[in-house]
Design a protein around this motif. Sequence first.
Motif, short mmCIF file in Angstrom:
data_model
loop_
_atom_site.label_atom_id
_atom_site.label_comp_id
_atom_site.label_asym_id
_atom_site.label_seq_id
_atom_site.Cartn_x
_atom_site.Cartn_y
_atom_site.Cartn_z
N LEU A 141 0.80 -1.21 0.00
CA LEU A 141 0.00 0.00 0.00
C LEU A 141 0.85 1.28 0.00
N GLY A 142 2.09 1.13 0.39
CA GLY A 142 2.98 2.29 0.40
C GLY A 142 3.56 2.63 -0.96
N SER A 143 3.10 1.96 -1.98
CA SER A 143 3.60 2.23 -3.34
C SER A 143 3.14 3.61 -3.80
N LYS A 144 4.02 4.34 -4.54
CA LYS A 144 3.72 5.68 -5.01
C LYS A 144 2.98 5.67 -6.34
N ASN A 145 3.14 4.58 -7.10
CA ASN A 145 2.45 4.50 -8.38
C ASN A 145 2.12 3.05 -8.68
N MET A 146 1.41 2.84 -9.79
CA MET A 146 0.96 1.49 -10.14
C MET A 146 2.15 0.57 -10.44
N GLY A 147 3.17 1.08 -11.08
CA GLY A 147 4.35 0.24 -11.40
C GLY A 147 5.03 -0.25 -10.14
N GLN A 148 5.14 0.72 -9.17
CA GLN A 148 5.77 0.32 -7.89
C GLN A 148 4.89 -0.68 -7.14
N PHE A 149 3.59 -0.45 -7.28
CA PHE A 149 2.65 -1.36 -6.61
C PHE A 149 2.80 -2.80 -7.16
N ILE A 150 2.85 -2.89 -8.48
CA ILE A 150 3.00 -4.23 -9.10
C ILE A 150 4.35 -4.85 -8.74
N SER A 151 5.38 -4.03 -8.77
CA SER A 151 6.73 -4.53 -8.47
C SER A 151 6.81 -5.03 -7.02
N ARG A 152 6.23 -4.18 -6.13
CA ARG A 152 6.28 -4.58 -4.72
C ARG A 152 5.41 -5.81 -4.46
N SER A 153 4.27 -5.88 -5.14
CA SER A 153 3.40 -7.06 -4.97
C SER A 153 4.11 -8.34 -5.40
N ASN A 154 4.78 -8.27 -6.54
CA ASN A 154 5.52 -9.46 -7.02
C ASN A 154 6.64 -9.82 -6.05
N ALA A 155 7.32 -8.82 -5.52
CA ALA A 155 8.43 -9.09 -4.59
C ALA A 155 7.92 -9.74 -3.31
N VAL A 156 6.80 -9.16 -2.81
CA VAL A 156 6.23 -9.73 -1.58
C VAL A 156 5.78 -11.16 -1.80
N LYS A 157 5.16 -11.42 -2.98
CA LYS A 157 4.69 -12.79 -3.27
C LYS A 157 5.87 -13.76 -3.31
N LYS A 158 6.96 -13.30 -3.95
CA LYS A 158 8.14 -14.19 -4.03
C LYS A 158 8.70 -14.47 -2.64
N ILE A 159 8.74 -13.43 -1.85
CA ILE A 159 9.27 -13.61 -0.48
C ILE A 159 8.37 -14.55 0.31
N MET A 160 7.06 -14.37 0.19
CA MET A 160 6.14 -15.24 0.93
C MET A 160 6.24 -16.69 0.46
N ASP A 161 6.35 -16.87 -0.89
CA ASP A 161 6.51 -18.24 -1.42
C ASP A 161 7.82 -18.85 -0.95
N SER A 162 8.87 -18.01 -0.94
CA SER A 162 10.18 -18.51 -0.49
C SER A 162 10.14 -18.90 0.98
N ASP A 163 9.50 -18.06 1.79
CA ASP A 163 9.38 -18.37 3.22
C ASP A 163 8.58 -19.65 3.44
N LYS A 164 7.49 -19.75 2.66
CA LYS A 164 6.66 -20.95 2.77
C LYS A 164 7.45 -22.20 2.39
N GLN A 165 8.26 -22.08 1.31
CA GLN A 165 9.09 -23.22 0.88
C GLN A 165 10.12 -23.59 1.93
N LEU A 166 10.73 -22.55 2.53
CA LEU A 166 11.73 -22.81 3.57
C LEU A 166 11.11 -23.54 4.77
N ILE A 167 9.93 -23.09 5.16
CA ILE A 167 9.26 -23.73 6.30
C ILE A 167 8.89 -25.17 5.95
N GLN A 168 8.43 -25.40 4.73
CA GLN A 168 8.07 -26.76 4.30
C GLN A 168 9.31 -27.66 4.29
#
Length: 424
Positions: A141-168
């Motif tokens: 939500l802290g993104s300044k524009n739509m491009g940053q929003f999409i970029s940050r969303s993808n980054a967060v998703k990757k981090i969450m998937d990576s964390d989930k994989q590590l826990i598994q």
Amino acid sequence: MKLRSLIRSSCLVIGITGAFGIHTYAETIEDLEDRQSELQNERADVQQNIEDARSEVNQVLTDLEELNQELEQLNETLEENQRTMDETEEKVDQTENEVDQLEDEIEQIEKDIEIRREIIKERLISYHRNGGDIAYIEVILGSKNMGQFISRSNAVKKIMDSDKQLIQEQQEDKATVENKQNKVLSKLQELKDMQTELQGMISLIEDQKDAAKEKQKSLKDKQSELLALQDELQIKDSELANMQQQVKNEIAQKQAEQQTETIVLASHQSSGNDEGSSVVHTSKSKSKQSKQSQQTKSAPTANGNISTAINSGYAHLGTPYRWGGKTTAGFDCSGFIHWAFKQAGISVPGSTAGLSSTGTKISYSQAQPGDLVFFNTYKTNGHVGIYLGNGKFIGSQNSTGLAVADMTQGYWKSKFAGHVRRVR
């Protein structure tokens, strides 16, 4: 035992022949002929005793030969079990090394898991701003524009998937370690149980060897005693033969004198003035005891499927002993019981521990063919067999394989404590 009766009868003969040796002169030909007949009877008894002693010696030699073969087989079985014990000890050592290696592996995996936890922790901290707690949604939500929003969303998703994989992966590593640990410990326990069983078998064979050696010593002593008795009887037979010859010579001499002095002898006999002392003979009566046939108490008869279980083993007598075996290629004691009752359509456990609580416990006085009899060998109820009646049982013994044995004497009698189970 025949030996004692032989000694008693030989002593009787020796005593009687010693009495004969007191008088070497008989007054009349009739007296001499009576004495000759008695000597002949006594010599026949001695010769019969010699023959009996010879037969017993032959039987002792046969028993010794069978015992030597039994000892040889016991030694071979002992060596085979000892080799198996050595191999098992090596496997125990190898498995214990595996346990040590696994502990090192567990320690390393736990370190890796801890590192992964630190990575997740640091990743979360990286999203904190000025000591504040910003969640993933705040980052987006802290993104300044739509491009940053999409970029940050993808980054967060990757981090969450990576964390989930590590826990598994952490959970899978834990499961893998626990699975390996359970398997190795189970294998180690199995090997140690096998060690205990093998040690029990070795102790059992050692006991059987000691019993066989004791019997061997007894047989050798009996052999020496019989041979000594044979020698003594041979001497007595020779003495009797000499006495017979002496009497025969005296008879011949008397007959010659009678021919030349008929009148003088008749005169002396009629007047009663015979010279010399008369010898009074007492007739010896012999009563021979008739042999009474011993009636063997007939065993109770097993009925139905139990009879099938009993009879199934006879066709496979001599099948070798095999630890854990439950087929005709080789049985151990409990494996044979399991197999035999299976032939009768009856399901019973395949271990002595399980069999010792199967069915109903009864007293030995109530035992019938088909009941299970237990023996305290290397442990309580360490051996089991199927009762056949008249003190006999069939079972797979470590020293003989599948065989019929006598539980009323010797080794098996000493190991039987009265535990009997009825499978009905």
